[in-house]
Design a protein around this motif. Structure first.
Motif, PDB file in Angstrom:
ATOM      1  N   VAL A  81      -0.586   6.263   3.332  1.00 59.33           N
ATOM      2  CA  VAL A  81       0.190   6.441   4.560  1.00 59.33           C
ATOM      3  C   VAL A  81      -0.325   7.660   5.319  1.00 59.33           C
ATOM      4  CG1 VAL A  81       2.497   6.863   5.497  1.00 59.33           C
ATOM      5  CG2 VAL A  81       2.215   5.418   3.463  1.00 59.33           C
ATOM      6  N   PHE A  82      -0.492   7.493   6.618  1.00 54.49           N
ATOM      7  CA  PHE A  82      -0.990   8.574   7.467  1.00 54.49           C
ATOM      8  C   PHE A  82       0.040   9.690   7.589  1.00 54.49           C
ATOM      9  CE2 PHE A  82      -1.084  10.283  11.894  1.00 54.49           C
ATOM     10  CZ  PHE A  82      -2.260  11.023  11.789  1.00 54.49           C
ATOM     11  N   THR A  83      -0.440  10.940   7.444  1.00 58.51           N
ATOM     12  CA  THR A  83       0.402  12.120   7.637  1.00 58.51           C
ATOM     13  C   THR A  83      -0.166  12.925   8.797  1.00 58.51           C
ATOM     14  OG1 THR A  83       0.993  12.243   5.294  1.00 58.51           O
ATOM     15  CG2 THR A  83       1.260  14.248   6.584  1.00 58.51           C
ATOM     16  N   PRO A  84       0.589  13.092   9.884  1.00 56.79           N
ATOM     17  CA  PRO A  84       0.070  13.809  11.053  1.00 56.79           C
ATOM     18  C   PRO A  84       0.091  15.323  10.853  1.00 56.79           C
ATOM     19  CG  PRO A  84       2.345  13.159  11.428  1.00 56.79           C
ATOM     20  CD  PRO A  84       1.948  12.573  10.089  1.00 56.79           C
ATOM     21  N   GLY A  85      -0.528  16.022  11.799  1.00 54.47           N
ATOM     22  CA  GLY A  85      -0.410  17.481  11.827  1.00 54.47           C
ATOM     23  C   GLY A  85      -1.614  18.247  11.328  1.00 54.47           C
ATOM     24  N   ALA A  86      -2.662  17.575  10.865  1.00 54.42           N
ATOM     25  CA  ALA A  86      -3.823  18.298  10.344  1.00 54.42           C
ATOM     26  C   ALA A  86      -4.544  19.012  11.480  1.00 54.42           C
ATOM     27  CB  ALA A  86      -4.776  17.328   9.645  1.00 54.42           C
ATOM     28  N   ARG A  87      -4.956  20.244  11.229  1.00 53.18           N
ATOM     29  CA  ARG A  87      -5.750  20.987  12.210  1.00 53.18           C
ATOM     30  C   ARG A  87      -6.643  21.975  11.470  1.00 53.18           C
ATOM     31  NH1 ARG A  87      -3.455  25.982  13.931  1.00 53.18           N
ATOM     32  NH2 ARG A  87      -1.574  26.539  12.766  1.00 53.18           N
ATOM     33  N   ALA A  88      -7.757  22.300  12.086  1.00 51.10           N
ATOM     34  CA  ALA A  88      -8.720  23.206  11.475  1.00 51.10           C
ATOM     35  C   ALA A  88      -8.779  24.512  12.251  1.00 51.10           C
ATOM     36  CB  ALA A  88     -10.097  22.555  11.444  1.00 51.10           C
ATOM     37  N   TYR A  89      -9.016  25.587  11.532  1.00 46.79           N
ATOM     38  CA  TYR A  89      -9.247  26.887  12.143  1.00 46.79           C
ATOM     39  C   TYR A  89     -10.058  27.703  11.153  1.00 46.79           C
ATOM     40  CZ  TYR A  89      -4.913  27.661   9.494  1.00 46.79           C
ATOM     41  OH  TYR A  89      -3.942  27.678   8.518  1.00 46.79           O
ATOM     42  N   VAL A  90     -10.438  28.893  11.505  1.00 45.18           N
ATOM     43  CA  VAL A  90     -11.312  29.713  10.667  1.00 45.18           C
ATOM     44  C   VAL A  90     -10.699  29.886   9.271  1.00 45.18           C
ATOM     45  CG1 VAL A  90     -12.389  31.969  10.365  1.00 45.18           C
ATOM     46  CG2 VAL A  90     -12.266  30.933  12.646  1.00 45.18           C
ATOM     47  N   GLY A  91     -11.482  29.547   8.247  1.00 45.26           N
ATOM     48  CA  GLY A  91     -11.008  29.659   6.875  1.00 45.26           C
ATOM     49  C   GLY A  91     -10.097  28.529   6.445  1.00 45.26           C
ATOM     50  N   HIS A  92      -9.946  27.534   7.296  1.00 41.71           N
ATOM     51  CA  HIS A  92      -9.019  26.433   7.011  1.00 41.71           C
ATOM     52  C   HIS A  92      -9.679  25.139   7.487  1.00 41.71           C
ATOM     53  CE1 HIS A  92      -4.870  24.921   6.306  1.00 41.71           C
ATOM     54  NE2 HIS A  92      -5.128  24.095   7.292  1.00 41.71           N
ATOM     55  N   THR A  93     -10.735  24.734   6.787  1.00 44.65           N
ATOM     56  CA  THR A  93     -11.508  23.569   7.212  1.00 44.65           C
ATOM     57  C   THR A  93     -11.434  22.475   6.155  1.00 44.65           C
ATOM     58  OG1 THR A  93     -13.498  24.516   6.245  1.00 44.65           O
ATOM     59  CG2 THR A  93     -13.092  24.976   8.561  1.00 44.65           C
ATOM     60  N   GLY A  94     -11.697  21.267   6.575  1.00 41.41           N
ATOM     61  CA  GLY A  94     -11.600  20.135   5.664  1.00 41.41           C
ATOM     62  C   GLY A  94     -12.881  19.866   4.905  1.00 41.41           C
ATOM     63  N   SER A  95     -12.810  18.896   4.004  1.00 40.45           N
ATOM     64  CA  SER A  95     -13.970  18.484   3.221  1.00 40.45           C
ATOM     65  C   SER A  95     -14.943  17.705   4.095  1.00 40.45           C
ATOM     66  CB  SER A  95     -13.530  17.610   2.045  1.00 40.45           C
ATOM     67  OG  SER A  95     -12.769  18.353   1.113  1.00 40.45           O
ATOM     68  N   VAL A  96     -16.223  17.848   3.776  1.00 40.14           N
ATOM     69  CA  VAL A  96     -17.278  17.108   4.471  1.00 40.14           C
ATOM     70  C   VAL A  96     -17.410  15.736   3.824  1.00 40.14           C
ATOM     71  CG1 VAL A  96     -19.739  17.101   5.046  1.00 40.14           C
ATOM     72  CG2 VAL A  96     -18.463  19.254   5.020  1.00 40.14           C
ATOM     73  N   LEU A  97     -17.554  14.709   4.645  1.00 37.26           N
ATOM     74  CA  LEU A  97     -17.579  13.346   4.115  1.00 37.26           C
ATOM     75  C   LEU A  97     -18.738  13.079   3.166  1.00 37.26           C
ATOM     76  CD1 LEU A  97     -16.538  11.004   7.074  1.00 37.26           C
ATOM     77  CD2 LEU A  97     -15.505  11.090   4.804  1.00 37.26           C
ATOM     78  N   ASP A  98     -19.894  13.640   3.457  1.00 29.08           N
ATOM     79  CA  ASP A  98     -21.081  13.266   2.694  1.00 29.08           C
ATOM     80  C   ASP A  98     -21.444  14.271   1.604  1.00 29.08           C
ATOM     81  OD1 ASP A  98     -21.581  10.788   4.038  1.00 29.08           O
ATOM     82  OD2 ASP A  98     -22.112  11.988   5.796  1.00 29.08           O
ATOM     83  N   GLU A  99     -20.427  14.966   1.102  1.00 31.19           N
ATOM     84  CA  GLU A  99     -20.530  15.811  -0.074  1.00 31.19           C
ATOM     85  C   GLU A  99     -19.282  15.558  -0.919  1.00 31.19           C
ATOM     86  OE1 GLU A  99     -20.913  19.905   0.990  1.00 31.19           O
ATOM     87  OE2 GLU A  99     -22.656  19.579   2.281  1.00 31.19           O
ATOM     88  N   PRO A 100     -19.294  15.961  -2.184  1.00 31.12           N
ATOM     89  CA  PRO A 100     -18.036  15.901  -2.932  1.00 31.12           C
ATOM     90  C   PRO A 100     -16.984  16.738  -2.200  1.00 31.12           C
ATOM     91  CG  PRO A 100     -19.881  16.361  -4.400  1.00 31.12           C
ATOM     92  CD  PRO A 100     -20.414  16.480  -3.002  1.00 31.12           C
ATOM     93  N   SER A 101     -15.753  16.345  -2.288  1.00 28.80           N
ATOM     94  CA  SER A 101     -14.697  17.062  -1.577  1.00 28.80           C
ATOM     95  C   SER A 101     -14.502  18.457  -2.151  1.00 28.80           C
ATOM     96  CB  SER A 101     -13.386  16.289  -1.663  1.00 28.80           C
ATOM     97  OG  SER A 101     -12.783  16.464  -2.941  1.00 28.80           O
ATOM     98  N   LYS A 102     -13.823  19.299  -1.396  1.00 28.41           N
ATOM     99  CA  LYS A 102     -13.370  20.568  -1.926  1.00 28.41           C
ATOM    100  C   LYS A 102     -12.346  20.299  -3.032  1.00 28.41           C
ATOM    101  CE  LYS A 102     -13.753  23.149   2.432  1.00 28.41           C
ATOM    102  NZ  LYS A 102     -13.013  24.008   3.395  1.00 28.41           N
ATOM    103  N   THR A 103     -12.025  21.308  -3.781  1.00 32.46           N
ATOM    104  CA  THR A 103     -11.045  21.175  -4.855  1.00 32.46           C
ATOM    105  C   THR A 103      -9.659  20.907  -4.281  1.00 32.46           C
ATOM    106  OG1 THR A 103     -12.274  22.739  -6.228  1.00 32.46           O
ATOM    107  CG2 THR A 103      -9.990  22.328  -6.829  1.00 32.46           C
ATOM    108  N   LEU A 104      -9.074  19.780  -4.635  1.00 32.50           N
ATOM    109  CA  LEU A 104      -7.692  19.519  -4.238  1.00 32.50           C
ATOM    110  C   LEU A 104      -6.797  20.570  -4.886  1.00 32.50           C
ATOM    111  CD1 LEU A 104      -7.319  15.635  -4.548  1.00 32.50           C
ATOM    112  CD2 LEU A 104      -7.641  16.989  -2.478  1.00 32.50           C
ATOM    113  N   LYS A 105      -5.842  21.086  -4.142  1.00 33.45           N
ATOM    114  CA  LYS A 105      -4.961  22.137  -4.659  1.00 33.45           C
ATOM    115  C   LYS A 105      -3.505  21.755  -4.491  1.00 33.45           C
ATOM    116  CE  LYS A 105      -8.200  25.928  -3.786  1.00 33.45           C
ATOM    117  NZ  LYS A 105      -8.423  27.214  -3.075  1.00 33.45           N
ATOM    118  N   ALA A 106      -2.702  22.239  -5.436  1.00 35.75           N
ATOM    119  CA  ALA A 106      -1.266  22.002  -5.372  1.00 35.75           C
ATOM    120  C   ALA A 106      -0.602  23.030  -4.483  1.00 35.75           C
ATOM    121  CB  ALA A 106      -0.658  22.043  -6.773  1.00 35.75           C
ATOM    122  N   GLY A 107      -0.978  24.288  -4.625  1.00 41.38           N
ATOM    123  CA  GLY A 107      -0.405  25.332  -3.799  1.00 41.38           C
ATOM    124  C   GLY A 107       0.914  25.832  -4.327  1.00 41.38           C
ATOM    125  N   TYR A 108       1.046  27.142  -4.477  1.00 35.80           N
ATOM    126  CA  TYR A 108       2.299  27.713  -4.989  1.00 35.80           C
ATOM    127  C   TYR A 108       3.423  27.574  -3.973  1.00 35.80           C
ATOM    128  CZ  TYR A 108       5.561  30.956  -7.122  1.00 35.80           C
ATOM    129  OH  TYR A 108       6.682  31.511  -7.690  1.00 35.80           O
TER     130      TYR A 108
END
Length: 393
Positions: free
Chosen positions: A289-316
């Protein structure tokens, strides 16, 4: 071989153990939503978890004496927030530190082997003293902490015992940091594993060798182009070698034929075959299901499609966002759906998750990738089987 799974979470390590042939005598997890994930999959007869005895209980109150004495392996991922980069960094002072319960399980069940996983942050210099305390406790689980001892005094007593002990440790314990991407997981996820074998078992074991490599991915993209062919991407993309890889790719041209490992799997590989839920809403894929609201800024970027993803995190304090979204081909960012995140963690597609998006992403962010768990578990199972066939001296 019977096993016990502690701190099961979403079930990544437990599913990997089961896929390697272990039969769970107990699956222990205190989180209600995670247990509901197990139960709902069992109601649907999902092969991955069918027949598991799930115990929704705090591990500190679980009675291991009810399981008998024929447990071959204890496994689990003790809650990692005390040691994570995003956590409070309190280690032994954090009430979420469940390593003492992992040690208790080993002490009371005396399994032939154990497998425990945690975040790479546990190996930081800041935690070096406590890391050695964990290691020593796993080697000598019978030497419990006295009521009048703090953990540092207990460690000192364990060190004295270890240095003066003329015989073997109760458990031979190895540890290493493994990158899930090196074992076919489409995610750069580094975790420390503790693997121990009871000394009298006589098992011979070492951490499994990597099966996948970044070099092989670079060759498939920038030298022979097979990666782009697999995904029907235009030839123009093959000429755009990123500057950071240019020199290394030139070196690889001379030895690409010598590479024997498979290529790293990428985010695009993981998402292959799934419709974009932002535009296709009438599909029947669970947890997609699509979740809206994603945005990128300095130090807050998404995974690149043609590489393994960044580490998924749960977050405290909830899902961080940057690690849980990706950059689309048009340059826009979108949050991973739960199903896409499950693909990145190599859960089977039949496996569904219970709870809200944030709760299920927390389950996934804490999980051990199923494929990595299975690789380690199969190697442990093989060593135990071989040891059992050896004649006694």
């Amino acid at each position: 071989m019977r096993s016990v799974e502690l701190f099961a979470g979403a079930g990544g390590l437990a599913i990997g153990m089961a896929s390697a042939g272990f039969q769970h005598a107990a699956v222990v997890e205190w989180d209600h939503d995670a247990c509901e994930t197990f139960r709902e999959n069992q109601l649907r007869h999902a092969h991955a978890v069918e027949g598991w005895p799930v115990h929704e209980v705090d591990a500190r109150s679980f009675n291991f004496g009810t399981l008998g004495q024929d447990i071959a392996v204890v496994s689990g991922g003790p809650p990692c927030q005390p040691f994570s980069m995003g956590g409070k960094h309190q280690a032994q002072r954090d009430d979420r530190n469940m390593f003492p319960e992992a040690v208790r399980a080993v002490r009371e069940l005396m399994p032939k082997a154990f497998i425990f996983e945690n975040v790479k942050g546990l190996t930081r210099k800041t935690f070096a003293s406590y890391f050695s305390h964990i290691h020593l406790q796993l080697q000598y689980p019978e030497l419990t902490r006295r009521k009048d001892e703090n953990w540092m005094q207990h460690r000192a007593r364990l060190e004295q015992h270890h240095s003066s002990n003329k015989g073997q440790a109760t458990y031979n314990v190895l540890f290493d940091v493994l990158n899930a991407a090196d074992y076919g997981v489409p995610q750069k996820r580094e975790r420390v594993f503790f693997v121990g074998f009871r000394s009298d078992v006589g098992a011979r074991w070492s951490f499994p060798d990597p099966t996948h490599a970044e070099d092989a991915l670079l060759v498939s993209k920038w030298i022979n182009g097979t990666y782009w062919d697999e995904h029907s991407i235009s030839r123009k993309r093959r000429l755009e070698v990123p500057l950071r890889y240019a020199k290394h790719v030139e070196l690889l041209r001379t030895k690409s034929s010598l590479l024997i490992l498979d290529r790293w799997r990428t985010t695009r590989d993981a998402l292959s075959g799934l419709p974009d839920p932002e535009f296709v809403r009438d599909h029947e894929i669970p947890n997609h299901v699509f979740t809206p609201g994603a945005r990128a800024y300095v130090g807050h970027t998404g995974s690149v499609l043609d590489e393994p993803s960044k580490t998924l995190k749960a977050g405290y304090h909830g899902v961080p966002g940057g690690e849980n979204m990706f950059i689309k081909d048009d340059g826009k960012v979108r949050y991973f759906t739960v199903r896409e995140s499950a693909r990145l963690q190599t859960f089977p597609d039949e496996y569904e998750f219970h709870g809200s998006w944030s709760q299920t992403m927390r389950q996934l962010g804490n999980a051990v990738p199923v494929k990595l768990a299975e690789v380690v578990a199969r190697s442990v199972a093989a060593s135990l089987t071989l040891a059992s066939l050896q004649p006694e001296l």
